[in-house]
Design a protein around this motif. Structure first.
Motif, mmCIF file in Angstrom:
data_model
loop_
_atom_site.group_PDB
_atom_site.id
_atom_site.type_symbol
_atom_site.label_atom_id
_atom_site.label_comp_id
_atom_site.label_asym_id
_atom_site.label_seq_id
_atom_site.Cartn_x
_atom_site.Cartn_y
_atom_site.Cartn_z
ATOM 1 N N SER A 100 0.846 -1.117 0.044
ATOM 2 C CA SER A 100 -0.017 -0.176 0.058
ATOM 3 C C SER A 100 0.897 1.289 0.175
ATOM 4 N N CYS A 101 2.198 1.044 0.210
ATOM 5 C CA CYS A 101 2.848 2.546 0.373
ATOM 6 C C CYS A 101 4.503 2.094 -0.001
ATOM 7 N N VAL A 102 5.131 3.094 -0.161
ATOM 8 C CA VAL A 102 6.513 2.912 -0.452
ATOM 9 C C VAL A 102 7.173 3.140 0.685
ATOM 10 N N LEU A 103 8.058 2.308 1.548
ATOM 11 C CA LEU A 103 8.540 2.479 2.676
ATOM 12 C C LEU A 103 10.111 2.987 2.421
ATOM 13 N N VAL A 104 10.476 4.070 3.216
ATOM 14 C CA VAL A 104 11.963 4.320 2.846
ATOM 15 C C VAL A 104 12.547 4.093 4.170
ATOM 16 N N TRP A 105 13.371 3.195 4.330
ATOM 17 C CA TRP A 105 14.211 2.864 5.460
ATOM 18 C C TRP A 105 15.664 3.665 5.467
ATOM 19 N N HIS A 106 15.767 4.232 6.852
ATOM 20 C CA HIS A 106 16.994 5.307 6.832
ATOM 21 C C HIS A 106 17.734 4.233 7.790
ATOM 22 N N LEU A 107 18.572 3.393 7.545
ATOM 23 C CA LEU A 107 19.463 2.764 8.289
ATOM 24 C C LEU A 107 20.712 3.235 8.726
ATOM 25 N N ASP A 108 21.167 3.138 9.874
ATOM 26 C CA ASP A 108 22.563 3.924 10.262
ATOM 27 C C ASP A 108 23.533 2.853 9.820
ATOM 28 N N PRO A 109 24.353 3.110 8.918
ATOM 29 C CA PRO A 109 25.533 2.361 8.708
ATOM 30 C C PRO A 109 26.533 1.702 9.595
ATOM 31 N N THR A 110 26.528 2.506 10.808
ATOM 32 C CA THR A 110 27.380 2.322 11.678
ATOM 33 C C THR A 110 26.474 1.657 12.850
ATOM 34 N N SER A 111 25.593 1.242 12.923
ATOM 35 C CA SER A 111 24.646 0.967 13.984
ATOM 36 C C SER A 111 24.731 -0.699 13.931
ATOM 37 N N LEU A 112 24.942 -1.197 15.252
ATOM 38 C CA LEU A 112 25.073 -2.500 15.421
ATOM 39 C C LEU A 112 23.977 -3.318 15.656
ATOM 40 N N SER A 113 22.627 -2.372 15.758
ATOM 41 C CA SER A 113 21.362 -3.036 15.965
ATOM 42 C C SER A 113 20.834 -3.966 14.832
ATOM 43 N N THR A 114 20.337 -5.098 15.209
ATOM 44 C CA THR A 114 19.691 -6.019 14.276
ATOM 45 C C THR A 114 18.456 -5.725 13.802
ATOM 46 N N ARG A 115 17.481 -4.968 14.750
ATOM 47 C CA ARG A 115 16.446 -4.752 14.229
ATOM 48 C C ARG A 115 16.009 -3.266 14.521
ATOM 49 N N PRO A 116 16.178 -2.723 13.407
ATOM 50 C CA PRO A 116 15.865 -1.185 13.383
ATOM 51 C C PRO A 116 14.443 -0.869 13.797
ATOM 52 N N SER A 117 14.222 0.014 14.287
ATOM 53 C CA SER A 117 12.520 0.407 14.732
ATOM 54 C C SER A 117 11.934 0.859 13.332
ATOM 55 N N SER A 118 10.684 0.561 13.700
ATOM 56 C CA SER A 118 9.888 1.168 12.440
ATOM 57 C C SER A 118 9.818 2.546 12.404
ATOM 58 N N GLY A 119 10.463 3.353 13.457
ATOM 59 C CA GLY A 119 10.408 4.667 13.233
ATOM 60 C C GLY A 119 11.696 5.134 12.313
ATOM 61 N N CYS A 120 12.371 4.197 11.884
ATOM 62 C CA CYS A 120 13.466 4.325 10.986
ATOM 63 C C CYS A 120 12.863 4.751 9.591
ATOM 64 N N ALA A 121 11.635 4.168 9.375
ATOM 65 C CA ALA A 121 10.921 4.170 8.045
ATOM 66 C C ALA A 121 10.237 5.457 7.858
ATOM 67 N N GLN A 122 10.319 5.945 6.635
ATOM 68 C CA GLN A 122 9.222 6.856 6.124
ATOM 69 C C GLN A 122 8.254 6.230 5.412
ATOM 70 N N VAL A 123 7.114 6.736 5.534
ATOM 71 C CA VAL A 123 6.093 6.027 4.910
ATOM 72 C C VAL A 123 5.412 6.875 3.825
ATOM 73 N N LEU A 124 5.608 6.560 2.612
ATOM 74 C CA LEU A 124 5.020 7.369 1.417
ATOM 75 C C LEU A 124 3.895 6.790 0.729
ATOM 76 N N SER A 125 2.835 7.431 1.063
ATOM 77 C CA SER A 125 1.382 6.663 0.456
ATOM 78 C C SER A 125 0.646 7.825 -0.309
ATOM 79 N N HIS A 126 -0.309 7.335 -1.166
ATOM 80 C CA HIS A 126 -0.900 8.127 -2.037
ATOM 81 C C HIS A 126 -2.188 7.639 -2.293
#
Lengths: 689, 564
Positions: free
Chosen positions: B260-286
């Motif tokens: 239903s949308c385009v999700l744009v994930w902003h991942l931190d390349p230096t982060s060691l987390s294996t489960r980035p939270s869904s707050g890292c994702a922009q939701v683009l929907s129309h």
């Protein structure tokens, strides 16, 4: 402004305005035709309806109306042209908004729009015909009045429409101000004018329909309560009577006339559509990309060249167009890029590149300064304190042109210097206390006999001596003035900058200053430690804040929305985004296209500015109150893209640096930048930012 | 010896292999290919113009090991993935049914769904009213209420029926519109078996050794050669991932085309987390823009295109500000595939009907090309953006369309040539090998061109009813300068029973080209093609300095252009 920009430069803008006016006038008969056919809609006799509305178009009064409306559109367009802005004005508090509304310029705007609205409504009433046609009409025959003595009565329907027109014109003007409709947003992608117009038209129509509905509702409410005033006034001045057979319109029964409501809505729709079309056309025409030559082919074209326009001080719209064109040429046109990288014919100087690059770097480093100051204030107060920023930026951006064109020394100072200023300034008085007799000093801030002739004081100030021009020092001036009084002043008898800054901030500092002096005089013997003074000073502000916040009404008007002040900070950032894109594309292209190596010489400066800006922006997004995600925008007619410019800036700075690092790759290690920046560049090369 | 049904048009070919001079030979066919490797063998790499195969995925010869970074070869079997369990998309069924009055339900439906919801609610309002009727005695108020309700019910039923009829009429023009959205994605996805395979999408980062894999359970894993952490991306809205794309000129921004949308994930390349939270994702929907099956980033970084086969408009997103601009056109019925040319000047947009468009990105104007047989299936651009190769559903040929050299801003038009020429015939061909006969060829499922423009990988989908038919990858050697040439290279083969699912070229492999293949078994393997990129147009890839003249190689043994 006008003295620098020449006639040729302005003629670009003038032609665009003229074209948009011409098109909006040309589209007017079409709108009139649609209005007439819809207002006389008759679904039961479709053929008759269509032929009637066609016949109506050629009647003399419709043609007169079209002429009159053309005049109205012309005036509306002139207002659009006069009031346009590429940098939106953002109202930080409600008080600012109110002062804008009662500003004479805006009052003229509103009154003129109200009058124009009334004219449009009159035309609409005339074209609707039927019961709306005239203001006065013969009273319906009553048995009591003999024929000879027949009076003319007021046609309240006509009056209702006229007042509705005025109301709508005024509301349009207010909305124009509040929603920043004068702001010209530049589209993210280029399209032909016709396509842009066609794309926006459905949205425009939908928006006008809804808005007209709301305005008619509001007007009905207003008329219900206050309608008797204009009616009585008209009736007495024109010696008209009320028709006793028709219901008065300021009653519920009178207002519930479906035909009246329909025609009022249609009239409002017509008004809004014609005005919005004029507004849309002006927006489309004036934001269209313009093609500036890089090098003049003829001498008279010299003023229209890109480097010339960028370096002069043209109208803001022209400057925006020039930067936009720079972005396009750097991205799409290798021929024009060649011209930028070329050398001047006799002499062999890269004038084009130097001036373009210099202007872009100036813009970017100005933005960096602005952000640093803002962060400084935010760090000092814990919350944003906006209005002083404008003063300060003016105060230090004035010496900027005298400096070296790329300002490497100035920008390299900031990141290290501006940190922990609060800590430094509060620690400093404690350090000074043993060195001089502070007691007498503090009591008399303007005591000229003491001015800076104490060796101890000069010594204290010496660590700053090298970086006087750094803005955080200037910012620190008033802080010291209020906290540890005149140390700063006495330290610099022959430096003009701190004095100037203190003068600038005098109005801000005056009140607490005098109170503070009084306080100090009182407590001079009792409290020798300056720490306590500072504490008291903070306490005093806390009291004032507390006192004011209890007065809800005052806070309501004065409170600043943090989001609004951030928006104001970034309101002209479109310019910086284009400068970034243009510069980075040019640098990236220079890798293969720059035959004389003109870009290489400025590469360290460019990298320096970009990396500093990137750092400062990163820091900005870590401040409190700063959201890291753009707010949701709905499909609104008023373009709110200025609200999200800072997010675009953040991503375009990174993209710009990556564009340079991916193009140059390992070669960047040979570029001379500071070790701190070298480290960051390495991170960019490894794609770890 | 290749045999079978040689297509018309190549009989007059000169028999000189790798002729450097342009000739009237335009077409290449599968019959010219060397036979596929023996069953059980796995293609390992290309060297000296020959594909080398071995018994299993063994290590590369020592000489090459240093040339390839440690790319993870991994297997994600379907059994390990958690079953897809979320069939219900709203939380409504989780709560106990509560009887509300009709008007309340209507208002709620209006808020949730809109007019259609209200009509639905009204049309289904029957049984409750019967109950009410039973309880209450008739009064005139009640009966009039009843009457109004009846009217509204029949009215809303009529309206719904009309809507259905209109949409079915619309669907009869564009049959794909009546499919459920999963089937739409499966139909237009580049993956061979989108619905059944464990790997649904694959994307290489454009600048680093990092890739993202979208799996059947709607999660995405990001592998990086330099780090051992494997971030797993999950989001509530991340369903039916059809495609992923990394943002160019950026460290770690991944756009995901979801249901239903385009999700744009902003991942931190230096982060060691294996489960980035869904707050890292922009939701683009129309509204009206779903399911999204294709995405394309502008090579210069800022803009993102998204398209759906259901929506006739494709959207240009300014991702940082989340604003979008609709590029509307009329006719064609949606966009199924997008490809942005590597030089950033043009975009291919394929539609579900027999027409495709090529947009020029400066003023966003398009030229359209009607095809004869069917919709455009896939397409790819040459590195300089001057040539487009595309395939059409229902035909087993590759078309080529050339464009004017992009020269500055005077050119605000697409500048495509009038007609497309056929450059390769991929119709069914039978190879008689020592191990029996094999039939290869058919429609093209997807096609990728490597960033240097020297290798072209084509996934040929086999005919499902034929017994010894399988989906294969054919690799061509290509040359764009001075004249376009397509020469056979060979077939790639995976393990026994593995069908290719997705193919992608590594965007920045220095030693030639690196093809990543996702197999239906869940295996992701990397097949390097070692060659020296032709710096000069006169030097053909076949005569690269790596090849000692007269040395032993497979290709020399096989006459390339035999006349049978």
């Amino acid at each position: 402004m006008g003295d620098v920009s020449t006639r040729e430069q302005l003629s670009i803008l003038r032609w665009r305005a003229a074209a948009s006016i011409a098109w909006s006038v040309l589209l007017l008969p079409l709108c009139v035709a649609v209005f007439i056919s819809i207002s006389s809609i008759d679904l039961f006799h479709p053929v008759q309806w269509i032929t009637n509305s066609f016949n109506d178009l050629y009647t003399s009064y419709v043609i007169f109306c079209i002429l009159l409306l053309s005049g109205v559109i012309l005036v509306i367009n002139i207002f659009n042209v006069q009031f346009h802005a590429v940098v939106p004005s953002i109202h930080c508090s409600r008080l600012a908004l109110i002062s804008k509304i009662i500003h004479p310029q805006q009052v003229i705007h509103s009154v003129a729009h109200a009058v124009m609205g009334m004219l449009v409504a009159w035309c609409a009433a005339v074209m609707t015909k039927g019961k709306f046609l005239f203001l006065s009409m013969p009273c319906t025959a009553t048995e009591s009045v003999p024929d000879a003595n027949r009076h003319t009565c007021l046609n309240e329907y006509h009056l209702f429409l006229l007042l509705l027109g005025a109301f709508m014109g005024y509301s349009y003007s207010l909305r124009y101000l509040v929603k920043n409709l004068n702001y010209l947003p530049f589209p993210a992608i280029q399209q032909y004018k016709y396509l842009r117009f066609r794309r926006s038209l459905p949205l425009l129509a939908k928006h006008s329909c809804v808005e007209s509905l709301y305005m008619v509702r509001n007007f009905c409410a207003a008329y219900y309560f206050f309608g008797y005033i204009p009616r009585a006034w008209i009736m007495t001045t024109m010696n008209l009577r009320a028709d006793s057979h028709l219901p008065l319109l300021d009653t519920v029964a009178g207002l519930l006339d479906l035909s009246l409501l329909y025609h009022s809505w249609l009239c409002g729709l017509f008004l809004l559509m014609t005005w919005y079309i004029a507004w849309l056309l002006f927006r489309i025409f004036s934001t269209e990309a313009h093609h500036f030559p890089v090098q003049p082919t003829f001498a008279e074209e010299a003023d229209q060249c890109l480097p010339k326009i960028l370096n002069s001080n043209p109208p803001p719209l022209l400057k925006f167009l020039a930067l936009q064109d720079l972005m396009f040429l750097s991205q799409y046109s290798s021929v024009r890029r060649q011209e930028v990288f070329s050398l001047s014919q006799p002499g062999g100087h890269p004038y084009n590149w130097t001036s373009i690059c210099g202007e872009c770097l100036n813009l970017l480093s100005d933005l960096t300064h602005k952000l640093i100051i803002q962060q400084e204030i935010a760090a000092a107060n814990g919350r944003l304190k906006q209005p002083s920023v404008g003063d300060l930026t003016q105060s230090f951006s004035s010496p900027a042109p005298e400096e070296s064109s790329f300002q490497t020394p100035r920008t390299s100072i900031f990141p290290r210097a501006h940190m922990h200023s609060l800590v430094k300034s509060s620690l400093l008085p404690l350090k000074t206390s043993p060195a001089s007799d502070l007691g007498s000093n503090l009591g008399s801030p303007f005591n000229t006999s003491l001015l800076g002739h104490k060796p101890g004081l000069l010594e204290l100030n010496s660590p700053w001596h090298g970086s006087v021009q750094s803005p955080h020092i200037m910012r620190r001036g008033p802080k010291l003035w209020t906290s540890s009084s005149d140390l700063q002043l006495t330290g610099y008898p022959d430096e003009p900058h701190p004095v100037m800054v203190v003068a600038k901030d005098a109005k801000e500092a005056a009140q607490p200053g005098s109170f503070y002096i009084w306080l100090q005089n009182k407590k001079e013997q009792v409290l020798p430690q300056i720490k306590d003074y500072i504490y008291l000073h903070d306490f005093f502000f806390f009291q004032i804040k507390n006192f004011l916040s209890k007065r809800v009404l005052i806070m309501y008007f004065f409170s600043k929305h943090p989001e609004a002040s951030i928006q104001e900070l970034f309101s002209d950032t479109q310019m910086h985004i284009w400068a970034l894109e243009g510069l980075s594309h040019l640098v990236a292209a220079s890798f293969t296209e720059d035959r004389y190596g003109v870009v290489q010489t400025t590469l360290p400066a460019i990298l320096n500015v970009l990396l500093t800006l990137q750092e400062v922006i990163d820091k900005h997004f870590k401040l409190p109150h700063v959201s890291s995600k753009p707010p949701k925008t709905s499909g609104n007619l008023a373009d709110t893209s200025y609200k999200t410019l800072r997010f675009a800036l953040r991503s375009s700075v990174k993209t710009a640096i990556y564009r340079i690092t991916t193009t140059f790759g390992e070669h960047l290690n040979a570029v001379q930048v500071s070790s701190e920046h070298k480290k960051r560049l390495q991170q960019f090369l490894e794609f770890k930012e | 010896m290749p045999s079978g049904s040689p297509p018309a048009g190549h009989e007059g070919h000169p028999s000189v292999p790798l002729s450097p001079t342009p000739s009237n030979r335009k077409m290449c066919s599968l019959a010219l290919f060397p036979p596929p490797p023996p069953p059980g063998d796995v293609t390992l790499y290309e060297f000296n113009n020959a594909l080398v195969s071995g018994r299993s995925y063994e290590k590369l010869p020592l000489t090459f090991q240093g040339q390839m970074e440690d790319l993870p070869t991994l297997t994600i079997p379907k059994e390990n993935l958690k079953a897809f369990s979320r069939l219900e998309y709203s939380t409504k069924p989780a709560f106990i049914h509560h009887r509300e009055s009709l008007w309340k339900r209507c208002i709620r439906a209006w808020r949730d769904i809109g007019v259609a919801g209200v009509l639905e609610e009204l049309a289904n309002a029957e049984e409750e009213q019967d109950l009410d009727q039973g309880m209450n005695e008739q009064s005139w108020v009640e009966s009039s209420k009843e009457l109004v309700l009846q009217w509204m019910k029949s009215g809303s039923r009529c309206a719904l029926a009309l809507c259905c009829w209109i949409s079915s009429l619309h669907g009869s023009f564009f049959p794909h519109l009546s499919l459920p959205s999963e089937d739409i994605i499966a139909k237009f996805s580049q993956a061979v078996d989108w619905a059944g395979c464990s790997i649904r999408a694959f994307a290489w980062h454009p600048h680093t050794n990092k890739f993202a894999v979208a799996l059947l359970d709607d999660s995405i894993r990001v592998y990086n050669t330099n780090s051992t952490t494997i971030p797993i991306l999950k989001h509530r809205l991340q369903r039916n991932v059809a495609l992923m794309a990394w943002k160019p000129l950026c460290a770690s921004i991944l756009a995901v085309a979801c249901h239903s949308c385009v999700l744009v994930w902003h991942l931190d390349p230096t982060s060691l987390s294996t489960r980035p939270s869904s707050g890292c994702a922009q939701v683009l929907s129309h509204p009206g823009h779903s399911p999204i099956t294709s995405l394309a980033w502008a090579p210069s970084g800022g803009l993102l295109l998204s398209a759906s086969p259901v929506d006739t408009a494709m959207l240009v997103w300014d991702v940082s500000t989340e604003n979008c601009i609709q590029l509307q056109w009329f006719g064609g019925g949606g966009v199924t595939y997008l490809a942005w040319s590597p030089d950033g000047s043009k975009v291919l947009a394929a539609t579900p009907s027999a027409v495709f468009r090529v947009w020029e990105v400066q003023m966003w104007t398009y030229e359209k090309w009607p095809t004869i047989k069917g919709p455009c299936r896939t397409g790819c651009w040459s590195p300089d953006g001057s040539r487009l190769l595309f395939t059409v559903q229902g035909e087993s040929v590759i078309y080529s369309l050339s464009f004017l050299e992009y020269s500055g801003e005077q050119q605000r038009q697409v500048g495509g040539s009038k007609t497309a020429s056929i450059v390769a015939d991929l119709s069914e061909t039978t190879f008689e090998t020592l191990y029996g006969e094999e039939r290869i060829g058919g429609e093209v499922q997807s096609m990728v061109w490597d960033p240097s423009g020297e290798r072209l990988a084509v996934v040929l989908q086999g005919n499902s009813d034929a017994s010894n038919f399988k989906t294969t990858i054919a690799v061509f050697r290509t040359r764009n300068n001075p004249v376009f040439e397509l020469l056979p290279c060979g077939f790639l083969q995976g393990e026994d029973g593995a069908q290719p699912q997705l193919v992608t070229f590594h965007p920045c492999f220095k030693k030639g080209a690196l093809l990543t293949v996702c197999w239906s078994t869940g295996r992701i393997s990397h097949i390097p093609f070692f060659f020296v990129t032709a710096q000069f147009p006169s030097l053909s890839p076949g005569q690269s300095p790596l090849v000692p003249v007269g040395s032993w190689s497979h290709t020399r043994e096989q006459p390339l252009f035999s006349e049978l």
